[in-house]
Design an enzyme around this catalytic site. Structure first.
Site, PDB file in Angstrom:
ATOM      1  N   ASP A   1       0.987  -0.970  -0.115  1.00 12.94           N
ATOM      2  CA  ASP A   1      -0.436  -0.355   0.566  1.00 12.94           C
ATOM      3  C   ASP A   1       0.673   1.411  -0.252  1.00 12.94           C
ATOM      4  OD1 ASP A   1      -2.153  -1.295  -0.363  1.00 12.94           O
ATOM      5  OD2 ASP A   1      -2.678  -1.397   1.703  1.00 12.94           O
ATOM      6  N   ALA A   2       1.869   0.987  -0.443  1.00 17.45           N
ATOM      7  CA  ALA A   2       2.536   2.411  -0.321  1.00 17.45           C
ATOM      8  C   ALA A   2       2.618   3.186  -1.551  1.00 17.45           C
ATOM      9  CB  ALA A   2       4.074   1.911   0.186  1.00 17.45           C
TER      10      ALA A   2
END
Lengths: 376, 602
Positions: free
Chosen positions: B218-219
């Site tokens: 999810d970065a």
């Protein structure tokens, strides 16, 4: 050191066409490799096994989040079962048995179903239509379901006989065509006791094999196999049609009691391998074997709990470090226990090198040890 | 059978015809004879009438329905629009009434005017009333999974914004103020109500794609050029406070630059920003450990330590220092008086926070993530028209989270940016996907919002079209700069002499039980010993009785307090925790004995 029998046999099988000198060379090479693959001296095999088994276990927990809603993966077979085995629980969630028939009955569907019918436990509640309670006179009127009785090859007389033998706090005062009346044996039986006993009577074992809740007959590899919920190894093995050499139960304590500790060890190995296989995890079988050995090496099946294996540890400090430290310290103090500081836990506690790996060896060159000691 | 009547759960009497009675109360309330906060219910199961008048009940407004027709008509709505009628007028007329949970038991509510039948008693003012304030700010929330909606709602509370316009006069802790807050392009009905108070983020160009794997877990990937132009820049405030305390016996603290001979003197360098009055001057650039206010306290226990005994009264330096590993510029200094009349100094430190690796961002749909990489604009993919996105969002975050609202917001934001208008994303009533797609097509773009993009590493066209648009991003209060922590040596706890725990106490990072087993598993015995040697001590052990011996510093001798042995005493290196453990056992009446032997003998 010689090679294990199994490897030798395989070697023989595969090298039978080679000339003798080549055979010898291959043998030497295999032996070299085999010895290389052995655990080194001082290798903490137990720790490595623990890590090899618990790391996939944590993966199982993490992965369960992603499997929500997927019916193929039964979680009760996964980590909870693993914990049950390692803890040595006596009450396990899903007991089951796999029963195979003797060679002559293997293909016989009728025998298989007949045996299956004989297995399922019948409780009093299963054959009763109604139980009327008279609080004033403290009597129970049990009205039987005659159809059910006929289906199960029973009769009111038979059930009455069984009840006569088994009832201790109550006696039969009246028996009718389809009912019997029970009365408390003692006049001063309390109300609470009366009710509890009533509930107890409901689940009284009447016929067939105790502890088996459900039966399923399956065709497997061309033979009929009976699966049961619940387990009663001793009674099932007595049935003449059953091949008693192949009866399998997942209740490890029961297996240990009926067949001995070696059989229990085998069950542990099979159960764990089954879990790992179903989860798609690849763990070396030797780790599982070691765990099974550890769980059974006291001659009885002990789980890794503070009452089980941990209580058998030699070191008081190591025991105290696990759970309930005060209890163990008090016992150790009363008995005047001596701690040899031989395992990792005590040595980490006292900041000493642990006696595995590089800490196992104490070879050290001192010119004159006595001189050194004096200087110190 | 007459039914019992209770007012606020207190029995007051009987009534013969409860249904009529309740209806009468309701009728009177609608006419305005009884206050609107009174609610009444008839419980058929227990045959009781309950009237509630007390505080603390939650009431909600509903439109009254009579004979299958809502009392609120088109006429009223028109008058409301013109401003001729007010809400309170509708209440007075009995068109709208307030119900509490008890009275809701007896009603039948229709959601929309079309649903109303003769059986209905009330109608919902709008289905949107199920949303709270924050949830109603999420656009296209009817397309999201409820769990994500919850999270998205909560992230809005953590966003950098301008939380109060008088923030420079306040001393709130842990506060960040955004430099350039913007209103969202894609908005809901609530944004019309809040006007300009809802600027909690910035509209960025987001491309839903990965780049070089930096968007793992999810970065998000940020464009360095965007950051250098001021994207998501904010300022962080940290207040400090110190008081000149008075002690019993006429002693009191002194605010001044401490003399070098006080206890715990921190060195001349640490006091360099202090003015003559001992307080730091505004706009001073501070580092962690620098003194903000110099303070000297009288010794707490006079005459206990040998040092104070020898040199008379030695005062303590209890100066206020900047937290370790933090920095900032002194923003404001306030000298005032506390409630007890002590001199009180409040200082606020300001620190510029430019987005960096590890800072947390989120959108209003609960899609939160940290910065995984900041790429130069030359390393960012670009579209055929030359647009370089500000943010790259990983598409792997979408399928399992089911936040379809995210996709619709990107699409809506793109249209809003291109057409120069706000997009209405109100759940159920907002602009629908079909219209949005058509409008995008008319604006000269592909209707699905994707565009041709080019690989920055090779200059080649990507084989797939990339979904790109404008999105409202929030910068959340969790910043890497606040979490950064490391320690080599530092404070230890008094009891066990082991390193302290936690960032605030400059603590160590625990080498835990499982890490310990890793080293043991490798057989790295001596490395393991060394790793756990943070509290190593040397203890003297009596060889004769096995008890702990005592070292007498003054006479320079070692002896066993139990058997008096002075010769056969060994020096043993062990952990202080173990020594403490032995002494605790002794205090319990258990006498642990140590058997020593020479390390190199067997």
């Amino acid at each position: 050191m010689d090679l294990p029998k199994k490897i030798l046999e395989e070697l023989e099988e595969k090298t039978k066409d080679f000339p003798e000198d080549v055979k010898q060379k291959i043998y030497e090479e295999v032996k070299k490799r085999y010895e290389k693959a052995l655990a080194d001296v001082g290798e903490p095999v137990g720790l490595v096994s623990t890590q090899s088994l618990t790391e996939p276990a944590t993966q199982m927990i993490l992965r369960s989040f992603h499997f929500i809603g997927m019916s193929e993966l039964q979680l009760s077979l996964g980590l909870p079962r693993f914990i049950e085995i390692a803890d040595g629980r006596k009450k396990i969630k899903e007991k089951y048995m796999v029963i195979r028939l003797k060679d002559e009955y293997k293909q016989n569907k009728e025998v298989a179903y007949q045996v299956a019918r004989k297995l399922k436990e019948i409780k009093l509640f299963d054959v009763v239509k109604e139980i009327q309670t008279d609080i004033i006179n403290k009597t129970l009127k049990i009205i039987f379901n005659l159809e059910e009785l006929r289906d199960l090859d029973l009769s009111v007389e038979k059930v009455t006989d069984i009840l006569k033998k088994k009832l201790k706090k109550m006696k039969i005062i009246e028996a009718g065509e389809d009912y019997i009346t029970l009365k408390a044996a003692r006049e001063d039986m309390s109300m609470k006791e009366f009710y509890q006993y009533k509930e107890k009577i409901k689940s009284l074992h009447i016929a067939e094999i105790k502890g088996i809740r459900d039966v399923l007959v399956k065709m497997e590899n061309g033979e009929f196999v009976i699966y049961t919920y619940g387990s009663n190894l001793k009674e099932v093995m007595k049935i003449p049609e059953v091949d008693y050499t192949k009866v399998y139960s997942n209740d490890i304590h029961e297996v240990a009691k009926v067949l001995g500790i070696e059989a229990a060890r085998e069950v542990i190995v099979r159960e764990i391998l089954n879990i790992l296989e179903k989860q798609g995890l690849d763990v070396d079988v030797r780790h599982v074997l070691l765990l099974a050995d550890v769980l059974t090496w006291y001659g009885e099946y002990l789980g890794v709990t503070r009452y089980g294996l941990q209580a058998e540890k030699g070191s008081a400090l190591a025991r105290a470090a696990f759970e309930t430290p005060i209890k163990h310290l008090i016992v150790a103090a009363m008995l005047g226990e001596n701690d040899d500081m031989k395992t990792a836990i005590e040595n980490v506690m006292t900041n000493q090198p642990i006696p595995y790996g590089t800490g196992l060896f104490k070879v050290f060159y001192v010119e004159d040890p006595k001189k050194e000691k004096q200087e110190r | 059978m007459p039914s019992e009547v209770y007012i606020d759960n207190i029995f007051v009497g009987y009534v013969d015809n409860p249904k009529q009675f309740v209806a009468k109360i309701k009728e009177d309330r609608r006419k305005g004879k009884i206050p609107s906060f009174i609610n009444v219910m008839y419980d058929e199961d227990t045959n009781t009438v309950k009237i509630f008048t007390h505080k603390g009940r939650i009431q909600r407004p509903l439109i009254v329905v009579k004979n299958g027709k809502p009392l609120l008509t088109e006429k009223h709505i028109e008058k409301l629009k013109k401003g001729e009628t007010k809400w309170s007028d509708l209440e007075k007329k009995g068109i709208i009434e307030w119900l509490d949970p008890a009275e809701e038991e007896n009603i039948y509510v229709a959601l929309t005017p079309e649903e109303v039948t003769k059986e209905h008693t009330h109608m919902e003012i709008s289905p949107l009333v199920i949303f709270g304030i924050l949830t109603s700010l999420v656009p296209f929330s009817n397309h999201n999974q409820s769990a994500r909606l919850n999270r998205g709602m909560r992230t809005q509370k953590q966003a950098h914004a301008v939380y109060a316009l008088n923030f420079w006069t306040r001393f709130d802790s842990d506060i960040s103020i955004a430099y350039y807050p913007q209103e969202p392009i894609v908005r809901t009905f609530s944004h019309e109500i809040f006007k300009h108070e809802d600027a909690i983020g910035q509209n960025v160009i987001v491309a839903v794609m990965t780049q070089e794997g930096y968007s793992m877990e999810d970065a998000i990937i940020l464009n360095r050029a965007s950051i250098e132009r001021g994207l998501f820049r904010s300022v962080y405030f940290r207040p400090y406070e110190i008081e000149e305390l008075k002690y019993p016996g006429g002693l009191q603290d002194e605010i001044k630059i401490p003399d070098p001979d006080v206890v715990h003197y921190k060195g001349k360098y640490r006091y360099r920003h202090l003015d003559d009055d001992g307080i730091v001057y505004p706009e001073a650039e501070m580092e962690g450990g620098d003194v903000l206010v110099g303070r000297v306290s009288p010794p707490r226990f006079i005459g206990i330590t040998s040092e104070t005994f020898a040199t008379g009264l030695i005062k303590k330096d209890t100066s206020l220092t900047v937290r370790s590993e933090e920095k900032g510029i002194v923003d404001a200094v306030v000298v005032t008086e506390s409630g007890e009349g002590n001199k009180l100094i409040k200082i606020r430190l300001r620190d510029l926070r430019i987005p960096e690796l590890g800072d947390k961002f989120s959108v209003r749909h609960g899609q939160k993530g940290v910065i995984g990489m900041i790429l130069d604009p030359s390393d960012m993919p670009w579209t055929a028209s030359g647009v370089v996105p500000d943010v790259l969002f990983s598409p792997f975050g979408i399928p399992s989270r089911k936040t379809v609202g995210y996709i619709l917001e990107v699409l809506g934001g793109k249209i809003g940016a291109l057409a120069g208008r706000y997009i209405d994303g109100t759940p159920w009533y907002g602009e629908n996907e079909f219209d949005l797609r058509n409008e995008l097509l008319r604006l000269g773009f592909r209707e699905d919002g994707t565009e041709t993009m080019y690989n920055p590493l090779t200059g080649e066209e990507f084989k797939v079209k990339i979904f790109i648009g404008s999105m409202y991003y929030l910068r959340l209060k969790y910043m890497a700069a606040n979490k950064l922590h490391a320690r080599a040596r530092g404070p230890v706890t008094l009891l066990t002499k082991q390193p302290t725990e936690g960032k605030a106490r400059e603590g160590g990072l625990r080498y835990g039980e499982m890490e310990n087993q890793v080293l043991a598993g490798h057989g790295a015995s001596l490395l393991l010993r060394e790793t756990f040697s943070s509290d190593d001590t040397i203890v003297y052990v009596c060889d004769r009785c096995g008890g702990l011996a005592v070292e007498d510093d003054i006479r320079n001798s070692v002896y066993c307090p139990v058997c008096g042995e002075t010769e056969r005493i060994s020096k043993v290196k062990t952990s202080y925790a173990f020594k403490l453990f032995l002494q605790e056992l002794i205090s319990l009446g258990v006498w642990p004995k140590l058997k020593t032997k020479f390390k190199f003998e067997d």
